[in-house]
Motif scaffolding. Structure first.
Motif, PDB file in Angstrom:
ATOM      1  N   PRO A  92      30.371  38.726  42.603  1.00 52.31           N
ATOM      2  CA  PRO A  92      31.143  38.362  41.412  1.00 52.31           C
ATOM      3  C   PRO A  92      30.322  38.490  40.141  1.00 52.31           C
ATOM      4  O   PRO A  92      29.094  38.481  40.174  1.00 52.31           O
ATOM      5  N   SER A  93      31.030  38.620  39.034  1.00 55.21           N
ATOM      6  CA  SER A  93      30.392  38.458  37.730  1.00 55.21           C
ATOM      7  C   SER A  93      30.517  36.988  37.361  1.00 55.21           C
ATOM      8  O   SER A  93      31.197  36.221  38.044  1.00 55.21           O
ATOM      9  N   ILE A  94      29.859  36.601  36.282  1.00 55.22           N
ATOM     10  CA  ILE A  94      30.101  35.256  35.789  1.00 55.22           C
ATOM     11  C   ILE A  94      31.449  35.326  35.068  1.00 55.22           C
ATOM     12  O   ILE A  94      31.573  35.812  33.972  1.00 55.22           O
ATOM     13  N   SER A  95      32.465  34.906  35.769  1.00 55.59           N
ATOM     14  CA  SER A  95      33.842  35.019  35.294  1.00 55.59           C
ATOM     15  C   SER A  95      34.308  33.641  34.840  1.00 55.59           C
ATOM     16  O   SER A  95      35.131  32.993  35.485  1.00 55.59           O
ATOM     17  N   HIS A  96      33.755  33.203  33.742  1.00 60.04           N
ATOM     18  CA  HIS A  96      33.964  31.852  33.236  1.00 60.04           C
ATOM     19  C   HIS A  96      35.376  31.631  32.699  1.00 60.04           C
ATOM     20  O   HIS A  96      35.890  30.524  32.728  1.00 60.04           O
ATOM     21  N   ASP A  97      36.014  32.688  32.216  1.00 59.25           N
ATOM     22  CA  ASP A  97      37.322  32.563  31.590  1.00 59.25           C
ATOM     23  C   ASP A  97      38.185  33.756  31.992  1.00 59.25           C
ATOM     24  O   ASP A  97      37.701  34.718  32.593  1.00 59.25           O
ATOM     25  N   PHE A  98      39.444  33.691  31.693  1.00 59.54           N
ATOM     26  CA  PHE A  98      40.374  34.796  31.878  1.00 59.54           C
ATOM     27  C   PHE A  98      41.469  34.602  30.852  1.00 59.54           C
ATOM     28  O   PHE A  98      41.389  33.715  30.012  1.00 59.54           O
ATOM     29  N   ALA A  99      42.483  35.445  30.862  1.00 61.25           N
ATOM     30  CA  ALA A  99      43.557  35.331  29.870  1.00 61.25           C
ATOM     31  C   ALA A  99      44.895  35.557  30.564  1.00 61.25           C
ATOM     32  O   ALA A  99      44.951  36.112  31.666  1.00 61.25           O
ATOM     33  N   ILE A 100      45.963  35.116  29.899  1.00 62.49           N
ATOM     34  CA  ILE A 100      47.307  35.379  30.415  1.00 62.49           C
ATOM     35  C   ILE A 100      48.198  35.860  29.271  1.00 62.49           C
ATOM     36  O   ILE A 100      47.949  35.569  28.104  1.00 62.49           O
TER      37      ILE A 100
END
Length: 184
Positions: A92-100
């Motif tokens: 994984p990457s450091i996937s701290h956030d995402f969007a919708i």
């Protein structure tokens, strides 16, 4: 969400708390929502106030079947979808956030990668300049990783936080986020 208060971070299931009438926090403990969750939940879920849904994602190193999972909880905390995703390199990457948006979840697979080699140096993540940043467009409500469209940038980039995302029309989505070509 749904009358529950959670403390969230990348490394665990949600930690549920209660606020007493006199303003004191009471710990309830980690929850898998009645056996529905089996993966960490990151710190930035998104609430769709029109539908009452909570969309969330998480990442975990060392899982041979998935690097990420994203899902949706209905207004009554019933799991509507929970989709495992694999990165190109298996980490994984450091996937701290995402969007919708109204129609999609946008999953970030950035160039700040988990690195077992760097872990012995005390750093779990480092910038991999050979791994271009990718964005996964996941149709909301989908239960299959096959439904996700991946878009790859031609540069390495890491994104810690998104600011906003929206549908321009049925063929275009705009994502506002701050990116950096350095993480180390």
């Amino acid at each position: 969400h749904a009358g529950h208060l959670y403390a969230l971070h990348e490394a665990s299931l949600p930690f549920e708390m209660r606020l007493s009438k006199d303003g004191v926090f009471q710990s309830i403990g980690h929850t898998d929502l009645g056996g529905q969750l089996n993966y960490p939940v990151s710190a930035h879920p998104k609430i769709d106030t029109r539908k009452g849904e909570m969309l969330f994602h998480g990442y975990k190193a060392g899982d041979p079947e998935s690097s990420y999972k994203w899902g949706t909880l209905a207004s009554n905390s019933t799991l509507l979808n929970y989709v495992p995703l694999q990165s190109k390199d298996g980490y994984p990457s450091i996937s701290h956030d995402f969007a919708i948006t109204e129609t999609h979840a946008i999953i970030l697979d950035t160039s700040a990668r988990f690195s077992p080699e760097k872990l012995v140096e005390g750093r779990a993540f480092s910038m991999n300049k050979a791994y271009p940043c990718r964005f996964g467009l996941a149709p909301r409500g989908s239960n299959s990783a096959q439904d996700i469209q991946w878009f790859e940038l031609d540069i390495p980039l890491t994104i810690m936080h998104t600011m906003n995302a929206w549908n321009v029309d049925e063929h275009r989505i705009i994502l506002w986020a701050h990116g950096s070509e350095d993480f180390d």
